[in-house]
Write a protein that holds these residues in place. Structure first.
Motif, PDB file in Angstrom:
ATOM      1  N   VAL A 170      -1.374  15.748   7.294  1.00 63.69           N
ATOM      2  CA  VAL A 170       0.151  16.565   6.825  1.00 63.69           C
ATOM      3  C   VAL A 170       1.481  15.683   6.775  1.00 63.69           C
ATOM      4  CG1 VAL A 170       0.289  17.736   8.438  1.00 63.69           C
ATOM      5  CG2 VAL A 170       1.522  18.948   6.762  1.00 63.69           C
ATOM      6  N   VAL A 171       2.464  15.456   6.611  1.00 60.66           N
ATOM      7  CA  VAL A 171       3.567  14.852   7.150  1.00 60.66           C
ATOM      8  C   VAL A 171       5.293  15.289   6.830  1.00 60.66           C
ATOM      9  CG1 VAL A 171       5.035  12.497   6.517  1.00 60.66           C
ATOM     10  CG2 VAL A 171       2.250  12.293   6.217  1.00 60.66           C
ATOM     11  N   LEU A 172       5.118  15.020   8.045  1.00 65.66           N
ATOM     12  CA  LEU A 172       6.593  16.271   8.816  1.00 65.66           C
ATOM     13  C   LEU A 172       7.521  15.030   9.229  1.00 65.66           C
ATOM     14  CD1 LEU A 172       4.702  18.616  11.278  1.00 65.66           C
ATOM     15  CD2 LEU A 172       5.329  19.098   8.414  1.00 65.66           C
ATOM     16  N   MET A 210       8.865   9.546   5.764  1.00 66.72           N
ATOM     17  CA  MET A 210       7.733  10.465   5.212  1.00 66.72           C
ATOM     18  C   MET A 210       7.439  10.652   3.744  1.00 66.72           C
ATOM     19  SD  MET A 210       8.032  14.858   5.514  1.00 66.72           S
ATOM     20  CE  MET A 210       8.573  15.335   4.177  1.00 66.72           C
ATOM     21  N   VAL A 211       7.760  10.461   3.079  1.00 63.26           N
ATOM     22  CA  VAL A 211       7.176  10.856   1.728  1.00 63.26           C
ATOM     23  C   VAL A 211       6.635   9.513   1.470  1.00 63.26           C
ATOM     24  CG1 VAL A 211       7.765  10.010  -0.510  1.00 63.26           C
ATOM     25  CG2 VAL A 211       8.665  11.981   0.348  1.00 63.26           C
ATOM     26  N   ILE A 230       0.331  15.802   2.268  1.00 62.03           N
ATOM     27  CA  ILE A 230       0.928  17.162   2.021  1.00 62.03           C
ATOM     28  C   ILE A 230       2.311  16.299   3.065  1.00 62.03           C
ATOM     29  CG2 ILE A 230       1.120  19.419   2.420  1.00 62.03           C
ATOM     30  CD1 ILE A 230      -1.331  20.103   2.569  1.00 62.03           C
ATOM     31  N   ALA A 231       3.023  16.434   1.894  1.00 61.28           N
ATOM     32  CA  ALA A 231       4.368  16.645   2.901  1.00 61.28           C
ATOM     33  C   ALA A 231       5.062  17.492   2.653  1.00 61.28           C
ATOM     34  CB  ALA A 231       4.958  15.040   2.195  1.00 61.28           C
ATOM     35  N   HIS A 232       6.143  17.498   3.926  1.00 66.59           N
ATOM     36  CA  HIS A 232       6.428  19.261   3.803  1.00 66.59           C
ATOM     37  C   HIS A 232       8.264  18.858   4.881  1.00 66.59           C
ATOM     38  CE1 HIS A 232       7.430  23.662   5.436  1.00 66.59           C
ATOM     39  NE2 HIS A 232       7.010  23.065   6.553  1.00 66.59           N
ATOM     40  N   SER A 233       9.143  19.769   3.992  1.00 71.43           N
ATOM     41  CA  SER A 233      10.888  19.689   4.779  1.00 71.43           C
ATOM     42  C   SER A 233      11.252  20.593   3.561  1.00 71.43           C
ATOM     43  CB  SER A 233      10.836  18.477   4.673  1.00 71.43           C
ATOM     44  OG  SER A 233      12.426  18.556   5.482  1.00 71.43           O
ATOM     45  N   TYR A 234      12.196  20.706   4.520  1.00 70.55           N
ATOM     46  CA  TYR A 234      13.789  21.128   3.186  1.00 70.55           C
ATOM     47  C   TYR A 234      13.612  21.197   1.970  1.00 70.55           C
ATOM     48  CZ  TYR A 234      15.221  25.027   6.014  1.00 70.55           C
ATOM     49  OH  TYR A 234      15.960  26.534   6.587  1.00 70.55           O
ATOM     50  N   ALA A 235      13.991  21.785   0.518  1.00 72.18           N
ATOM     51  CA  ALA A 235      14.136  21.581  -0.360  1.00 72.18           C
ATOM     52  C   ALA A 235      14.983  20.425  -0.508  1.00 72.18           C
ATOM     53  CB  ALA A 235      14.062  22.322  -1.584  1.00 72.18           C
ATOM     54  N   PRO A 236      15.827  19.614  -0.348  1.00 77.28           N
ATOM     55  CA  PRO A 236      17.481  19.039  -0.474  1.00 77.28           C
ATOM     56  C   PRO A 236      16.588  18.209   0.268  1.00 77.28           C
ATOM     57  CG  PRO A 236      18.323  20.737   1.482  1.00 77.28           C
ATOM     58  CD  PRO A 236      17.164  21.194   0.053  1.00 77.28           C
ATOM     59  N   PHE A 237      15.745  17.894   1.496  1.00 82.75           N
ATOM     60  CA  PHE A 237      15.888  16.737   2.099  1.00 82.75           C
ATOM     61  C   PHE A 237      14.732  15.684   1.415  1.00 82.75           C
ATOM     62  CE2 PHE A 237      17.160  19.542   5.708  1.00 82.75           C
ATOM     63  CZ  PHE A 237      18.613  19.329   5.763  1.00 82.75           C
ATOM     64  N   LEU A 238      13.051  17.086   1.112  1.00 80.57           N
ATOM     65  CA  LEU A 238      12.344  16.757   0.696  1.00 80.57           C
ATOM     66  C   LEU A 238      12.200  15.893  -1.216  1.00 80.57           C
ATOM     67  CD1 LEU A 238       8.804  16.043   1.239  1.00 80.57           C
ATOM     68  CD2 LEU A 238       9.086  18.717  -0.109  1.00 80.57           C
ATOM     69  N   HIS A 291       5.178   5.010  -8.867  1.00 79.61           N
ATOM     70  CA  HIS A 291       5.506   3.777  -9.848  1.00 79.61           C
ATOM     71  C   HIS A 291       3.815   3.809  -8.742  1.00 79.61           C
ATOM     72  CE1 HIS A 291       6.843  -0.116 -11.392  1.00 79.61           C
ATOM     73  NE2 HIS A 291       6.301  -0.724 -10.082  1.00 79.61           N
ATOM     74  N   GLN A 292       3.107   4.031  -8.069  1.00 80.25           N
ATOM     75  CA  GLN A 292       2.173   3.587  -7.377  1.00 80.25           C
ATOM     76  C   GLN A 292       0.777   4.030  -8.001  1.00 80.25           C
ATOM     77  OE1 GLN A 292       2.728   0.737  -3.424  1.00 80.25           O
ATOM     78  NE2 GLN A 292       3.617   2.923  -3.301  1.00 80.25           N
ATOM     79  N   ASP A 293       1.087   5.042  -8.657  1.00 83.44           N
ATOM     80  CA  ASP A 293       0.440   6.126  -8.913  1.00 83.44           C
ATOM     81  C   ASP A 293      -0.521   6.629  -7.689  1.00 83.44           C
ATOM     82  OD1 ASP A 293      -1.038   7.784 -10.837  1.00 83.44           O
ATOM     83  OD2 ASP A 293      -2.737   6.191 -11.005  1.00 83.44           O
ATOM     84  N   ALA A 294       0.260   6.878  -6.704  1.00 81.01           N
ATOM     85  CA  ALA A 294      -0.594   7.662  -5.581  1.00 81.01           C
ATOM     86  C   ALA A 294       0.024   9.484  -5.248  1.00 81.01           C
ATOM     87  CB  ALA A 294       0.671   6.993  -4.161  1.00 81.01           C
ATOM     88  N   LYS A 295      -0.712  10.239  -5.453  1.00 80.83           N
ATOM     89  CA  LYS A 295      -1.005  11.158  -5.435  1.00 80.83           C
ATOM     90  C   LYS A 295      -0.678  12.042  -4.268  1.00 80.83           C
ATOM     91  CE  LYS A 295      -2.476  10.270  -9.701  1.00 80.83           C
ATOM     92  NZ  LYS A 295      -1.271  10.677 -10.335  1.00 80.83           N
ATOM     93  N   ALA A 296       0.593  13.085  -3.622  1.00 80.86           N
ATOM     94  CA  ALA A 296       0.246  13.769  -3.086  1.00 80.86           C
ATOM     95  C   ALA A 296       1.390  15.272  -3.435  1.00 80.86           C
ATOM     96  CB  ALA A 296       1.396  13.366  -2.347  1.00 80.86           C
ATOM     97  N   VAL A 297       1.459  15.980  -2.458  1.00 82.78           N
ATOM     98  CA  VAL A 297       1.345  17.791  -2.233  1.00 82.78           C
ATOM     99  C   VAL A 297       2.840  17.687  -1.982  1.00 82.78           C
ATOM    100  CG1 VAL A 297       1.335  19.925  -2.210  1.00 82.78           C
ATOM    101  CG2 VAL A 297      -0.825  18.197  -3.079  1.00 82.78           C
ATOM    102  N   LEU A 298       3.944  18.227  -2.246  1.00 80.34           N
ATOM    103  CA  LEU A 298       5.202  18.619  -1.556  1.00 80.34           C
ATOM    104  C   LEU A 298       4.958  19.679  -1.066  1.00 80.34           C
ATOM    105  CD1 LEU A 298       7.697  15.335  -3.576  1.00 80.34           C
ATOM    106  CD2 LEU A 298       5.736  15.338  -1.868  1.00 80.34           C
ATOM    107  N   VAL A 299       5.503  20.183  -0.306  1.00 83.70           N
ATOM    108  CA  VAL A 299       5.822  21.582  -0.192  1.00 83.70           C
ATOM    109  C   VAL A 299       7.426  21.514   0.779  1.00 83.70           C
ATOM    110  CG1 VAL A 299       4.955  23.513   1.313  1.00 83.70           C
ATOM    111  CG2 VAL A 299       3.317  22.433   0.714  1.00 83.70           C
ATOM    112  N   SER A 300       8.172  22.293   0.093  1.00 84.80           N
ATOM    113  CA  SER A 300       9.271  22.589  -0.047  1.00 84.80           C
ATOM    114  C   SER A 300       9.865  23.676   0.794  1.00 84.80           C
ATOM    115  CB  SER A 300      10.585  22.555  -0.727  1.00 84.80           C
ATOM    116  OG  SER A 300      10.606  23.386  -2.138  1.00 84.80           O
TER     117      SER A 300
END
Length: 304
Positions: A27-29, A58-59, A73-81, A95-104
């Protein structure tokens, strides 16, 4: 609202479990929720990374982790994330075809006192400009864990949109991507997304409409929409920018006569504070406003 754990707490609990269970999970915060994950970070400092108030970084870090085989998993407030970091989402993930999960957190206007900087009604529409994203909008804390686990296990990029607004009860079927029929009727399909279900049920009490509930909007179950929209009339009620999913309803019904009414957060910026509940009627998203819109829509049906 009954007393229950909120969505962010369920997110933290699930992240803690996932990190214990799967060595690929990280998880990246960007400071948000870092205090709630301190114990997890003490056990796994290499997989709980707090970059400080640097959401774009973070992203980018999440993208780098994904390229090494991790499931970040990257996580923050929706407008920041989503909005502030959109270039990194587009390039370092897409573009890099890197898969992540964003949680706002924060949704469209959960923290009205924070002003426009903390409001993001256009987040799902913005992610819609990129291909291949899954989007989950839980309507109850009990739906958060299963949806997050599904997102992490699906090996694709996903966005999980948490909110302080919740329905009174959870709907387990929604965690499987299905449209659950909560009430049956014949005049129209009213499709409620995430935390909009309870306002929709209150608004449509006594109306001859089918109420469907969905918590996974990308991909949206188009076959279910075709089956449930027997009359050809669909009312789409979303907790973000009005009309965000209208194109998918059109795609589902493009070979038959149909009408769509899109309800959601309006495009006019409300330059005032107050509470989220005070903002709802200004967007027509309180039960009275939804009922008025649905009734007018059904009354305006062309004569056959």
């Amino acid at each position: 609202m009954s007393t229950m754990t909120d969505m962010r707490s369920r997110f933290v609990e699930t992240v803690d479990d996932l990190i214990e269970e799967d060595p690929r999970t990280a998880v990246v915060l960007a400071d948000i929720s870092a205090d709630q994950l301190e114990e997890t970070a003490s056990r796994h400092p290499d997989r709980v990374v707090n970059v400080g108030i640097r959401e774009a970084l973070m992203v980018s870090v999440a993208g780098g982790l994904a390229l090494t085989g991790m499931r970040p998993i990257a996580h923050s407030y929706a407008p920041f994330l989503v909005e502030r970091s959109f270039e990194q989402i587009k390039l370092d993930l897409g573009h890099q075809d890197a898969k992540a999960v964003l949680v706002s957190v924060g949704a469209s206007y959960d923290w009205t006192e924070g002003g426009r900087t903390h409001q993001a009604p256009g987040d799902v529409a913005l992610l819609d400009t990129l291909p291949g994203w899954a989007v989950h909008v839980p309507g109850h804390p009990d739906e958060v864990g299963p949806l997050l686990r599904h997102a992490v296990g699906a090996e694709r990029s996903a966005y999980v949109r948490l909110s302080n607004r919740t329905n009174a009860t959870a709907h387990p079927a929604a965690t499987e991507g299905a449209i659950e029929v909560v009430r049956e009727g014949g005049a129209a399909l009213v499709l409620a997304v995430g935390p909009m279900l309870d306002p929709v049920l209150a608004a449509t009490e006594g109306l001859d409409v089918t109420v469907g509930y969905v918590a996974t909007v990308r991909p949206l179950d188009l076959d279910a929409i075709r089956t449930l929209a027997r009359s050809g009339d669909v009312v789409l009620v979303e907790p973000y920018l009005a009309g965000t999913s209208a194109r998918l309803v059109e795609e589902a019904l493009n070979d038959r006569p149909h009408r769509t009414l899109s309800l959601g957060v309006g495009r006019v910026e409300l330059r005032r504070y107050g509470t989220p509940e005070e903002h709802d009627p200004l967007h027509g998203l309180d039960p009275a406003g939804i009922r008025r819109s649905v009734t007018n829509f059904l009354t305006a049906r062309p004569a056959s």
